[in-house]
Design a protein around this motif. Structure first.
Motif, PDB file in Angstrom:
ATOM      1  N   VAL A 132      -1.885  10.080  -6.151  1.00 40.85           N
ATOM      2  CA  VAL A 132      -3.058  10.865  -6.020  1.00 40.85           C
ATOM      3  C   VAL A 132      -2.106  10.315  -4.306  1.00 40.85           C
ATOM      4  O   VAL A 132      -2.840  11.463  -3.504  1.00 40.85           O
ATOM      5  CB  VAL A 132      -4.607  10.041  -5.907  1.00 40.85           C
ATOM      6  CG1 VAL A 132      -5.153  10.402  -5.404  1.00 40.85           C
ATOM      7  CG2 VAL A 132      -4.122  10.507  -7.772  1.00 40.85           C
ATOM      8  N   LEU A 133      -2.021   9.261  -4.127  1.00 36.81           N
ATOM      9  CA  LEU A 133      -1.439   9.133  -2.637  1.00 36.81           C
ATOM     10  C   LEU A 133      -0.506   9.005  -1.863  1.00 36.81           C
ATOM     11  O   LEU A 133      -0.436   9.595  -1.125  1.00 36.81           O
ATOM     12  CB  LEU A 133      -2.197   7.351  -2.638  1.00 36.81           C
ATOM     13  CG  LEU A 133      -3.334   6.709  -2.822  1.00 36.81           C
ATOM     14  CD1 LEU A 133      -3.271   5.114  -3.254  1.00 36.81           C
ATOM     15  CD2 LEU A 133      -3.793   6.628  -1.663  1.00 36.81           C
ATOM     16  N   PHE A 174       0.754   4.045   0.648  1.00 38.05           N
ATOM     17  CA  PHE A 174       0.486   5.357   1.176  1.00 38.05           C
ATOM     18  C   PHE A 174       1.391   5.163   2.874  1.00 38.05           C
ATOM     19  O   PHE A 174       2.046   5.796   2.922  1.00 38.05           O
ATOM     20  CB  PHE A 174      -0.814   5.686   1.549  1.00 38.05           C
ATOM     21  CG  PHE A 174      -1.835   4.895   2.384  1.00 38.05           C
ATOM     22  CD1 PHE A 174      -2.685   3.813   1.442  1.00 38.05           C
ATOM     23  CD2 PHE A 174      -1.746   4.291   3.004  1.00 38.05           C
ATOM     24  CE1 PHE A 174      -3.521   2.540   1.295  1.00 38.05           C
ATOM     25  CE2 PHE A 174      -2.560   3.388   3.742  1.00 38.05           C
ATOM     26  CZ  PHE A 174      -3.106   2.781   2.641  1.00 38.05           C
ATOM     27  N   PRO A 218       0.515  -1.315  -0.354  1.00 33.44           N
ATOM     28  CA  PRO A 218      -0.060  -0.433  -0.433  1.00 33.44           C
ATOM     29  C   PRO A 218       1.091   1.555   0.267  1.00 33.44           C
ATOM     30  O   PRO A 218       1.316   1.438   1.258  1.00 33.44           O
ATOM     31  CB  PRO A 218      -0.963  -0.129   1.162  1.00 33.44           C
ATOM     32  CG  PRO A 218      -0.013  -0.810   2.116  1.00 33.44           C
ATOM     33  CD  PRO A 218       0.463  -1.828   0.862  1.00 33.44           C
ATOM     34  N   ARG A 246      -1.492   8.351  11.124  1.00 32.00           N
ATOM     35  CA  ARG A 246      -0.548   9.428  11.017  1.00 32.00           C
ATOM     36  C   ARG A 246       0.051  10.209  11.751  1.00 32.00           C
ATOM     37  O   ARG A 246       0.550  10.885  12.009  1.00 32.00           O
ATOM     38  CB  ARG A 246      -1.507   9.585   9.295  1.00 32.00           C
ATOM     39  CG  ARG A 246       0.153  10.106   8.667  1.00 32.00           C
ATOM     40  CD  ARG A 246      -0.840  10.673   7.402  1.00 32.00           C
ATOM     41  NE  ARG A 246       0.053  11.552   6.526  1.00 32.00           N
ATOM     42  CZ  ARG A 246      -0.622  12.565   5.783  1.00 32.00           C
ATOM     43  NH1 ARG A 246      -1.934  11.899   5.361  1.00 32.00           N
ATOM     44  NH2 ARG A 246       0.184  13.513   5.551  1.00 32.00           N
ATOM     45  N   ILE A 259      -8.768   6.099  -9.669  1.00 39.41           N
ATOM     46  CA  ILE A 259      -9.533   7.531  -9.545  1.00 39.41           C
ATOM     47  C   ILE A 259     -10.980   7.395  -9.704  1.00 39.41           C
ATOM     48  O   ILE A 259     -12.138   8.407  -9.861  1.00 39.41           O
ATOM     49  CB  ILE A 259      -8.508   7.909 -11.105  1.00 39.41           C
ATOM     50  CG1 ILE A 259      -7.120   7.781 -10.491  1.00 39.41           C
ATOM     51  CG2 ILE A 259      -9.343   9.039 -11.520  1.00 39.41           C
ATOM     52  CD1 ILE A 259      -6.421   9.668  -9.864  1.00 39.41           C
ATOM     53  N   PRO A 288      -8.246   4.858 -14.721  1.00 40.21           N
ATOM     54  CA  PRO A 288      -7.590   4.308 -13.483  1.00 40.21           C
ATOM     55  C   PRO A 288      -7.993   3.721 -12.227  1.00 40.21           C
ATOM     56  O   PRO A 288      -8.683   4.848 -12.084  1.00 40.21           O
ATOM     57  CB  PRO A 288      -6.299   4.883 -12.749  1.00 40.21           C
ATOM     58  CG  PRO A 288      -5.993   5.919 -13.473  1.00 40.21           C
ATOM     59  CD  PRO A 288      -7.451   6.068 -14.340  1.00 40.21           C
ATOM     60  N   THR A 299      -0.445  13.019  -1.406  1.00 41.71           N
ATOM     61  CA  THR A 299      -1.332  12.929   0.175  1.00 41.71           C
ATOM     62  C   THR A 299      -0.320  13.114   1.372  1.00 41.71           C
ATOM     63  O   THR A 299      -0.151  13.743   2.352  1.00 41.71           O
ATOM     64  CB  THR A 299      -2.588  12.055   0.472  1.00 41.71           C
ATOM     65  OG1 THR A 299      -3.187  12.663  -1.128  1.00 41.71           O
ATOM     66  CG2 THR A 299      -3.522  12.538   1.935  1.00 41.71           C
ATOM     67  N   VAL A 300       0.974  12.302   1.303  1.00 41.68           N
ATOM     68  CA  VAL A 300       1.622  11.782   2.008  1.00 41.68           C
ATOM     69  C   VAL A 300       2.778  12.510   2.344  1.00 41.68           C
ATOM     70  O   VAL A 300       2.823  12.984   3.485  1.00 41.68           O
ATOM     71  CB  VAL A 300       1.836  10.251   2.215  1.00 41.68           C
ATOM     72  CG1 VAL A 300       3.183   9.935   2.895  1.00 41.68           C
ATOM     73  CG2 VAL A 300       1.098   8.564   2.019  1.00 41.68           C
ATOM     74  N   PHE A 301       3.154  13.489   1.397  1.00 40.76           N
ATOM     75  CA  PHE A 301       4.621  14.176   1.026  1.00 40.76           C
ATOM     76  C   PHE A 301       3.826  14.885   0.761  1.00 40.76           C
ATOM     77  O   PHE A 301       4.953  16.215   0.849  1.00 40.76           O
ATOM     78  CB  PHE A 301       5.320  13.616  -0.039  1.00 40.76           C
ATOM     79  CG  PHE A 301       6.015  12.300   0.533  1.00 40.76           C
ATOM     80  CD1 PHE A 301       7.545  12.435   0.712  1.00 40.76           C
ATOM     81  CD2 PHE A 301       5.488  11.131   0.082  1.00 40.76           C
ATOM     82  CE1 PHE A 301       8.324  11.161   1.052  1.00 40.76           C
ATOM     83  CE2 PHE A 301       6.122   8.925   0.522  1.00 40.76           C
ATOM     84  CZ  PHE A 301       7.135   9.678   0.855  1.00 40.76           C
ATOM     85  N   LEU A 328      -0.531   8.012 -12.015  1.00 42.73           N
ATOM     86  CA  LEU A 328      -0.880   9.177 -11.705  1.00 42.73           C
ATOM     87  C   LEU A 328      -1.911   8.378 -10.730  1.00 42.73           C
ATOM     88  O   LEU A 328      -1.673   8.905  -9.030  1.00 42.73           O
ATOM     89  CB  LEU A 328      -1.900   9.570 -12.906  1.00 42.73           C
ATOM     90  CG  LEU A 328      -1.077  10.065 -14.175  1.00 42.73           C
ATOM     91  CD1 LEU A 328      -2.007  10.247 -15.162  1.00 42.73           C
ATOM     92  CD2 LEU A 328      -1.081  11.449 -13.506  1.00 42.73           C
ATOM     93  N   GLU A 329      -2.401   7.083 -10.416  1.00 42.28           N
ATOM     94  CA  GLU A 329      -2.823   6.780  -9.491  1.00 42.28           C
ATOM     95  C   GLU A 329      -2.544   6.954  -8.059  1.00 42.28           C
ATOM     96  O   GLU A 329      -3.490   6.856  -7.292  1.00 42.28           O
ATOM     97  CB  GLU A 329      -3.475   4.762  -9.782  1.00 42.28           C
ATOM     98  CG  GLU A 329      -4.008   4.633  -8.910  1.00 42.28           C
ATOM     99  CD  GLU A 329      -4.685   2.902  -9.720  1.00 42.28           C
ATOM    100  OE1 GLU A 329      -5.902   3.012 -10.580  1.00 42.28           O
ATOM    101  OE2 GLU A 329      -4.069   2.305  -9.326  1.00 42.28           O
ATOM    102  N   THR A 346      -7.558  14.775  -4.226  1.00 43.22           N
ATOM    103  CA  THR A 346      -8.507  14.736  -2.610  1.00 43.22           C
ATOM    104  C   THR A 346      -8.997  15.965  -1.692  1.00 43.22           C
ATOM    105  O   THR A 346      -9.547  15.426  -1.441  1.00 43.22           O
ATOM    106  CB  THR A 346      -7.552  14.104  -2.636  1.00 43.22           C
ATOM    107  OG1 THR A 346      -6.271  14.510  -2.080  1.00 43.22           O
ATOM    108  CG2 THR A 346      -7.013  12.209  -3.101  1.00 43.22           C
ATOM    109  N   PHE A 401      -8.055   4.659   4.208  1.00 40.70           N
ATOM    110  CA  PHE A 401      -6.460   6.256   4.005  1.00 40.70           C
ATOM    111  C   PHE A 401      -7.278   7.165   3.672  1.00 40.70           C
ATOM    112  O   PHE A 401      -6.957   8.625   4.292  1.00 40.70           O
ATOM    113  CB  PHE A 401      -5.304   5.240   3.398  1.00 40.70           C
ATOM    114  CG  PHE A 401      -4.577   6.770   3.292  1.00 40.70           C
ATOM    115  CD1 PHE A 401      -3.420   7.076   4.648  1.00 40.70           C
ATOM    116  CD2 PHE A 401      -4.306   7.532   2.012  1.00 40.70           C
ATOM    117  CE1 PHE A 401      -2.918   7.671   4.657  1.00 40.70           C
ATOM    118  CE2 PHE A 401      -3.191   8.609   2.186  1.00 40.70           C
ATOM    119  CZ  PHE A 401      -2.624   8.847   4.066  1.00 40.70           C
ATOM    120  N   LEU A 434      -6.092  -3.583  -2.003  1.00 37.80           N
ATOM    121  CA  LEU A 434      -5.388  -1.945  -1.847  1.00 37.80           C
ATOM    122  C   LEU A 434      -6.131  -0.633  -2.532  1.00 37.80           C
ATOM    123  O   LEU A 434      -5.914   0.247  -1.645  1.00 37.80           O
ATOM    124  CB  LEU A 434      -3.746  -1.596  -2.334  1.00 37.80           C
ATOM    125  CG  LEU A 434      -3.066  -2.810  -2.611  1.00 37.80           C
ATOM    126  CD1 LEU A 434      -1.526  -3.123  -3.679  1.00 37.80           C
ATOM    127  CD2 LEU A 434      -2.209  -2.560  -1.632  1.00 37.80           C
TER     128      LEU A 434
END
Lengths: 341, 302
Positions: A284-285, A152, A150, B259, B148, B145, A288-290, A280-281, A300, B239, B232
């Motif tokens: 997206v995640l 993220f 995963p 987090r 998305i 994808p 968000t984390v970075f 690209l997918e 998002t 998430f 996933l």
């Protein structure tokens, strides 16, 4: 273009027709998704306290009293004139917003695909050459792990280890806080902008920040590239010209890289183009984390507040990018592979 | 003598057929167990299934019970994986979270399988214009994808566990439809289909009785292969706050809340993430093994 035969032209025209149909379907899809949302767009615009008259006025202005097919035609007209409405959150035209954040994502994705392609191709060749021996098994597990993580979560763990614990890389964002706004924006690509301005300190900071998210994205996309490289290489290695090359006394390295690898280059380019779209997918995640101020984060953050104009435009753009990449990989194949001539 | 023979033969044949499919299953299992990676996949899935089934017995704490006195405690004998910001036991939450994961993949498969089969077999059997239209629609869904597109659907439907399941199902059926169509095309002109047609069977009956059963094995395998992606995507939605909502112990959502505390309390994100990684890796390894086990070329070589 003279060598383009009539058959090839016909194939390309057919391809164009398919693209148009797919694009049209894409528009229907985004239109329908935009319609079923539980958020009332009129209410979102006029606010909770608006009088009935104001509500009715805006309702008619937006064309909600018209039949569905007319609304769809208006939607088509808007898309054709690049009018995607304004974002509720930023108050700016959605397209302007997206063009502003897109370079950050392209920069990240390009960096990532460079890592992913290098890693994937070399692991794939290594696995194919050592089929059913230990390097093959190691590569298989490594690439499946990249495919299974995963992203993220891996991003957070990597931040904990390499940033918080060792301090080897920069943390979140595109550069250190105190550099923000110091580089004149020309292309939107920070690495290029800072290099052009001769700000090597900022350039280093930018590289420091991009390396971790790009490496993770690249690793996750390398799984697909590795698998395809391995199977392409196996197809080649089992053929007789490889045996001939070996019998002629060519070194193993030359046989593998000059002969077998030379023949799969075209296929690899198409694979890498498709993998680029799939990045690209993950973007997206990982954005968000970075806290990477790019397309994924824009999507998002607008999702969470129900800014549907922005969201649907983002979805549309991703769809168009995907279709373009598919078309591109197909064209590359047609142009470079002698067998399709 | 001849009478009993004739009446016994069909019975004997059915007796013979059941063990044969069981033998095939046993062959596949022994093949999978021979490779250490597939065996690992099977082991993790066994742990997942038993963990979900026996969660009330194995859990040391109530997954929803808050205890602010013992918030954010490091892993210890009292709390195997530590506690989260509300003092809930992370080990017990992960255990109960496996039920959500299983619900997710089961429901998605139950929705996606029939849709994909229906679209694929109808397109493949009828061909012509119906085929073109259905495959164009499939291509449109494939041109996104999956994450998305699910994001867009969840945004439209509103964030919740059920809507996440619907959204993922809406994006996961196209590959199944493609596969079912390809399989159907190979059977379409077979003699037994022509025989059924000559007997006057309707198209619906032919598809349901003669084509769907033939497509079923490969569709089921493909569904297994897809599960890692489903897990996933589900975790990704959780998430981003668009899947299961708190206080549900969904693994992705647990990472999202953990987090905020991860710099000082690494265990809040580490263990739920490891759970996701293990399960999705297990499905991928198993899928990889299944692909080898059912690939005739590979079978001969080994």
């Amino acid at each position: 273009m003279a060598y383009l035969g009539r058959r090839r032209l016909g194939a390309i025209a057919g391809q164009g027709g398919t693209i148009l149909v797919t694009l049209f379907g894409l528009l229907i899809l985004t239109f329908v998704i935009g319609r079923v949302m539980p958020v009332d767009p009129v209410r979102a615009m006029v606010g909770e306290d608006a009088t009935r008259e104001v509500y009715e006025h805006v309702y008619q202005q937006l064309g909600f009293d018209r039949p569905m097919w007319q609304q769809f035609l208006y939607y088509l007209k808007d898309v054709a004139t690049f009018n995607f409405g304004t974002s509720i959150r930023t108050g700016k035209p959605v397209l302007e917003d997206i063009l502003y954040v897109l370079p950050a994502t392209i920069e990240l994705a390009t960096f990532a695909i460079l890592i992913g392609a290098t890693l994937g191709v070399s692991m794939g060749v290594l696995a194919a050459v050592n089929k059913d021996r230990w390097p093959d098994h190691v590569v298989r597990v490594l690439s499946l792990a990249g495919h299974s993580m995963p992203i993220f979560w891996t991003g957070m763990i990597a931040l904990l280890i390499f940033y918080a614990h060792f301090g080897w890389v920069g943390g979140s964002g595109r550069m250190d806080q105190f550099y923000i706004g110091l580089v004149p924006e020309q292309t939107g690509f920070l690495l290029i902008d800072s290099a052009m301005a001769g700000e090597w300190e900022i350039f280093r900071s930018a590289v420091n920040h991009i390396i971790l998210p790009a490496a993770l994205l690249g690793y996750s996309s390398s799984a697909y590239i590795t698998r395809m490289t391995r199977s392409f290489m196996l197809d080649q290695i089992n053929q007789e010209y490889i045996t001939t090359a070996r019998v002629k006394g060519l070194s193993n390295r030359q046989t593998i890289w000059r002969h077998a690898f030379g023949n799969i280059r075209v296929q690899l380019v198409t694979i890498v183009a498709l993998a680029y779209g799939a990045l690209l997918e993950g973007a997206v995640l990982i954005e968000t984390v970075f806290a990477w101020p790019g397309f994924g984060q824009y999507l998002t953050s607008n999702l969470l507040i129900g800014d549907m104009n922005a969201v649907m435009t983002c979805v549309l753009i991703v769809g168009v990018i995907f279709i373009t990449l598919n078309l591109l990989s197909d064209l590359l194949y047609r142009v470079f592979d002698p067998r399709t001539r | 003598m001849t009478m009993t023979d004739a009446s016994q033969r069909p019975a004997r044949e059915t007796v013979k057929r059941v063990p044969q499919s069981l033998i095939a299953l046993r062959n596949i299992l022994t093949f999978l167990l021979k490779s250490p990676t597939s065996a690992f996949g099977l082991l993790v899935l066994a742990v997942l299934l038993s963990g979900a089934a026996l969660a009330p017995l194995l859990a040391t704490h109530d997954p929803y019970a808050q205890d602010l006195q013992s918030a954010l405690q490091a892993p210890s004998m009292a709390h195997f994986f530590g506690t989260d910001e509300l003092g809930r036991d992370i080990y017990s939450r992960i255990l109960y979270g496996s039920r959500i994961t299983l619900t997710f993949i089961t429901l998605v498969s139950v929705i996606v399988g029939p849709i994909g089969l229906l679209v694929g077999t109808v397109a493949g059997y009828f061909g012509g214009r119906i085929d073109t239209v259905l495959m164009r629609i499939t291509d449109i869904f494939l041109s996104f994808p999956s994450l998305i597109l699910s994001l867009a659907f969840v945004a439209a439907l509103g964030p919740s566990l059920n809507n996440a399941i619907i959204a993922i199902s809406l994006t996961a059926w196209p590959p199944i439809a493609r596969l079912a169509r390809a399989e159907t095309l190979t059977f379409r002109s077979a003699d037994y289909i022509a025989a059924a047609r000559l007997q006057g069977a309707s198209s619906g009956r032919i598809i349901w009785r003669s084509i769907v059963p033939m497509c079923l094995p490969s569709v089921l395998i493909r569904l297994t292969l897809n599960m890692a992606t489903v897990i996933l995507t589900a975790a990704g939605l959780g998430f981003l706050g668009l899947g299961a909502q708190p206080p549900l112990p969904e693994w992705g959502a647990m990472i999202a809340t953990g987090r905020r505390y991860m710099i000082d309390s690494w265990w809040t994100v580490t263990f739920p993430g490891l759970a996701i990684l293990c399960v999705s890796l297990a499905f991928n390894l198993l899928g990889d093994g299944l692909r080898d086990a059912l690939d005739p070329k590979q079978m001969n070589r080994r």
